[in-house]
Design a protein around this motif. Structure first.
Motif, PDB file in Angstrom:
ATOM      1  N   GLN A  62      42.209  34.642  12.529  1.00 15.86           N
ATOM      2  CA  GLN A  62      41.196  33.735  13.033  1.00 15.86           C
ATOM      3  C   GLN A  62      40.410  34.391  14.153  1.00 15.86           C
ATOM      4  O   GLN A  62      40.788  35.460  14.635  1.00 15.86           O
ATOM      5  CB  GLN A  62      41.810  32.421  13.477  1.00 15.86           C
ATOM      6  CG  GLN A  62      42.920  32.523  14.486  1.00 15.86           C
ATOM      7  CD  GLN A  62      43.773  31.275  14.481  1.00 15.86           C
ATOM      8  OE1 GLN A  62      44.566  31.065  13.571  1.00 15.86           O
ATOM      9  NE2 GLN A  62      43.625  30.439  15.489  1.00 15.86           N
ATOM     10  N   LEU A  63      39.304  33.739  14.543  1.00 11.62           N
ATOM     11  CA  LEU A  63      38.445  34.278  15.584  1.00 11.62           C
ATOM     12  C   LEU A  63      38.224  33.234  16.665  1.00 11.62           C
ATOM     13  O   LEU A  63      37.991  32.058  16.365  1.00 11.62           O
ATOM     14  CB  LEU A  63      37.096  34.697  14.989  1.00 11.62           C
ATOM     15  CG  LEU A  63      36.116  35.298  16.004  1.00 11.62           C
ATOM     16  CD1 LEU A  63      35.512  36.579  15.462  1.00 11.62           C
ATOM     17  CD2 LEU A  63      35.034  34.311  16.352  1.00 11.62           C
ATOM     18  N   LEU A  64      38.310  33.684  17.911  1.00 14.67           N
ATOM     19  CA  LEU A  64      37.980  32.862  19.067  1.00 14.67           C
ATOM     20  C   LEU A  64      36.881  33.597  19.823  1.00 14.67           C
ATOM     21  O   LEU A  64      37.075  34.741  20.238  1.00 14.67           O
ATOM     22  CB  LEU A  64      39.209  32.652  19.954  1.00 14.67           C
ATOM     23  CG  LEU A  64      39.021  31.835  21.227  1.00 14.67           C
ATOM     24  CD1 LEU A  64      38.483  30.440  20.922  1.00 14.67           C
ATOM     25  CD2 LEU A  64      40.329  31.736  21.999  1.00 14.67           C
ATOM     26  N   ALA A  65      35.711  32.978  19.947  1.00 10.08           N
ATOM     27  CA  ALA A  65      34.561  33.598  20.598  1.00 10.08           C
ATOM     28  C   ALA A  65      34.361  33.020  21.988  1.00 10.08           C
ATOM     29  O   ALA A  65      34.308  31.799  22.147  1.00 10.08           O
ATOM     30  CB  ALA A  65      33.303  33.382  19.764  1.00 10.08           C
ATOM     31  N   VAL A  66      34.264  33.898  22.987  1.00 14.20           N
ATOM     32  CA  VAL A  66      33.936  33.467  24.341  1.00 14.20           C
ATOM     33  C   VAL A  66      32.414  33.378  24.421  1.00 14.20           C
ATOM     34  O   VAL A  66      31.714  34.354  24.164  1.00 14.20           O
ATOM     35  CB  VAL A  66      34.479  34.453  25.394  1.00 14.20           C
ATOM     36  CG1 VAL A  66      34.033  34.039  26.795  1.00 14.20           C
ATOM     37  CG2 VAL A  66      36.001  34.532  25.312  1.00 14.20           C
ATOM     38  N   ILE A  67      31.912  32.203  24.754  1.00 12.05           N
ATOM     39  CA  ILE A  67      30.477  31.956  24.823  1.00 12.05           C
ATOM     40  C   ILE A  67      30.088  31.730  26.282  1.00 12.05           C
ATOM     41  O   ILE A  67      30.662  30.865  26.954  1.00 12.05           O
ATOM     42  CB  ILE A  67      30.087  30.715  23.982  1.00 12.05           C
ATOM     43  CG1 ILE A  67      30.567  30.854  22.534  1.00 12.05           C
ATOM     44  CG2 ILE A  67      28.591  30.457  24.070  1.00 12.05           C
ATOM     45  CD1 ILE A  67      29.982  32.011  21.763  1.00 12.05           C
ATOM     46  N   SER A  68      29.112  32.516  26.752  1.00 10.88           N
ATOM     47  CA  SER A  68      28.614  32.373  28.119  1.00 10.88           C
ATOM     48  C   SER A  68      27.092  32.458  28.086  1.00 10.88           C
ATOM     49  O   SER A  68      26.481  32.643  27.026  1.00 10.88           O
ATOM     50  CB  SER A  68      29.178  33.479  29.008  1.00 10.88           C
ATOM     51  OG  SER A  68      28.559  34.717  28.686  1.00 10.88           O
ATOM     52  N   ALA A  69      26.489  32.391  29.247  1.00 10.35           N
ATOM     53  CA  ALA A  69      25.039  32.533  29.338  1.00 10.35           C
ATOM     54  C   ALA A  69      24.607  33.916  28.865  1.00 10.35           C
ATOM     55  O   ALA A  69      23.501  34.093  28.366  1.00 10.35           O
ATOM     56  CB  ALA A  69      24.583  32.285  30.774  1.00 10.35           C
ATOM     57  N   LYS A  70      25.464  34.902  28.971  1.00  8.78           N
ATOM     58  CA  LYS A  70      25.158  36.277  28.571  1.00  8.78           C
ATOM     59  C   LYS A  70      25.291  36.500  27.062  1.00  8.78           C
ATOM     60  O   LYS A  70      24.795  37.488  26.542  1.00  8.78           O
ATOM     61  CB  LYS A  70      26.081  37.264  29.292  1.00  8.78           C
ATOM     62  CG  LYS A  70      25.799  37.383  30.764  1.00  8.78           C
ATOM     63  CD  LYS A  70      24.515  38.128  30.963  1.00  8.78           C
ATOM     64  CE  LYS A  70      24.276  38.466  32.414  1.00  8.78           C
ATOM     65  NZ  LYS A  70      23.031  39.184  32.587  1.00  8.78           N
ATOM     66  N   THR A  71      25.942  35.603  26.354  1.00 11.86           N
ATOM     67  CA  THR A  71      26.200  35.806  24.928  1.00 11.86           C
ATOM     68  C   THR A  71      24.911  35.953  24.129  1.00 11.86           C
ATOM     69  O   THR A  71      24.863  36.685  23.147  1.00 11.86           O
ATOM     70  CB  THR A  71      27.058  34.657  24.357  1.00 11.86           C
ATOM     71  OG1 THR A  71      28.247  34.540  25.143  1.00 11.86           O
ATOM     72  CG2 THR A  71      27.454  34.911  22.914  1.00 11.86           C
ATOM     73  N   ARG A  72      23.856  35.298  24.568  1.00 14.14           N
ATOM     74  CA  ARG A  72      22.558  35.397  23.872  1.00 14.14           C
ATOM     75  C   ARG A  72      22.087  36.841  23.768  1.00 14.14           C
ATOM     76  O   ARG A  72      21.345  37.184  22.859  1.00 14.14           O
ATOM     77  CB  ARG A  72      21.492  34.587  24.597  1.00 14.14           C
ATOM     78  CG  ARG A  72      21.669  33.108  24.467  1.00 14.14           C
ATOM     79  CD  ARG A  72      20.575  32.391  25.250  1.00 14.14           C
ATOM     80  NE  ARG A  72      20.880  30.987  25.329  1.00 14.14           N
ATOM     81  CZ  ARG A  72      20.205  30.061  24.678  1.00 14.14           C
ATOM     82  NH1 ARG A  72      19.199  30.408  23.912  1.00 14.14           N
ATOM     83  NH2 ARG A  72      20.529  28.799  24.795  1.00 14.14           N
ATOM     84  N   GLU A  73      22.492  37.678  24.709  1.00 18.83           N
ATOM     85  CA  GLU A  73      22.076  39.082  24.721  1.00 18.83           C
ATOM     86  C   GLU A  73      22.973  39.960  23.858  1.00 18.83           C
ATOM     87  O   GLU A  73      22.707  41.147  23.706  1.00 18.83           O
ATOM     88  CB  GLU A  73      22.090  39.607  26.161  1.00 18.83           C
ATOM     89  CG  GLU A  73      21.172  38.834  27.095  1.00 18.83           C
ATOM     90  CD  GLU A  73      21.434  39.156  28.549  1.00 18.83           C
ATOM     91  OE1 GLU A  73      22.106  40.165  28.849  1.00 18.83           O
ATOM     92  OE2 GLU A  73      20.960  38.377  29.405  1.00 18.83           O
ATOM     93  N   SER A  74      24.023  39.403  23.328  1.00 17.07           N
ATOM     94  CA  SER A  74      24.984  40.182  22.544  1.00 17.07           C
ATOM     95  C   SER A  74      24.551  40.284  21.093  1.00 17.07           C
ATOM     96  O   SER A  74      24.151  39.301  20.472  1.00 17.07           O
ATOM     97  CB  SER A  74      26.364  39.522  22.613  1.00 17.07           C
ATOM     98  OG  SER A  74      27.253  40.195  21.749  1.00 17.07           O
TER      99      SER A  74
END
Length: 162
Positions: A62-74
């Motif tokens: 499975q996958l767990l994604a950490v989402i932050s304000a910076k994720t848009r740049e990933s």
């Protein structure tokens, strides 16, 4: 081992949060985690790196994604979410404040605290156990039907019956 391994997707700026989640899952719940910050093989680039990451994801359930304000740049976090979706892996997100959950991720569970990580771990374990039990029963059932069919086919053939 309980058959679970979590791929922890994150942007480099979220490595500290990802590390804390990985620690909690591994130390408190005995769930193995793939976290790239401790992977010495990430010196690859381009397609080689994508192939390597896909290979590591293949080893995870499975996958767990950490989402932050910076994720848009990933470029990698959305790609990894896409690969997990394509492979029909259970997917969840951890929202690192002050980020908000993106609309497209609302269809999957999202976590907002370490207590939520604990809930995620418990549900992951119980769901995996249910899946393994169902698979075992399904396989046994298929094996039983196959044996019955073979028995009837062989016996009818021996008796000259169609």
């Amino acid at each position: 081992m309980n058959g679970i391994k979590i791929f922890l997707s994150h942007k480099n700026e979220d490595s500290e949060v990802a590390g804390a989640i990985a620690f909690r899952l591994q130390q408190h719940h005995q769930i193995p985690v793939y976290l790239d910050v401790i992977d010495r093989n990430l010196d690859k680039t381009g397609p080689d790196l994508a192939d390597y990451i896909r290979g590591e994801m293949e080893k995870c359930t499975q996958l767990l994604a950490v989402i932050s304000a910076k994720t848009r740049e990933s470029q990698w976090v959305p790609w990894e979410i896409g690969v997990a979706t394509e492979k029909e892996r259970p997917l969840a997100s951890f929202i690192n404040p002050p980020a908000a959950i993106p609309e497209f991720l609302r269809k999957w569970p999202y976590l907002q605290s370490q207590q939520d990580v604990d809930r995620y771990a418990m549900v992951s374990k119980s769901t995996r156990l249910l899946q393994e039990n169902t698979l075992r029963k399904s396989t046994a059932s298929v094996a039983q039907r196959t044996a019955f069919r073979e028995f009837y086919t062989t016996l009818k053939a021996q008796l000259g019956q169609r």
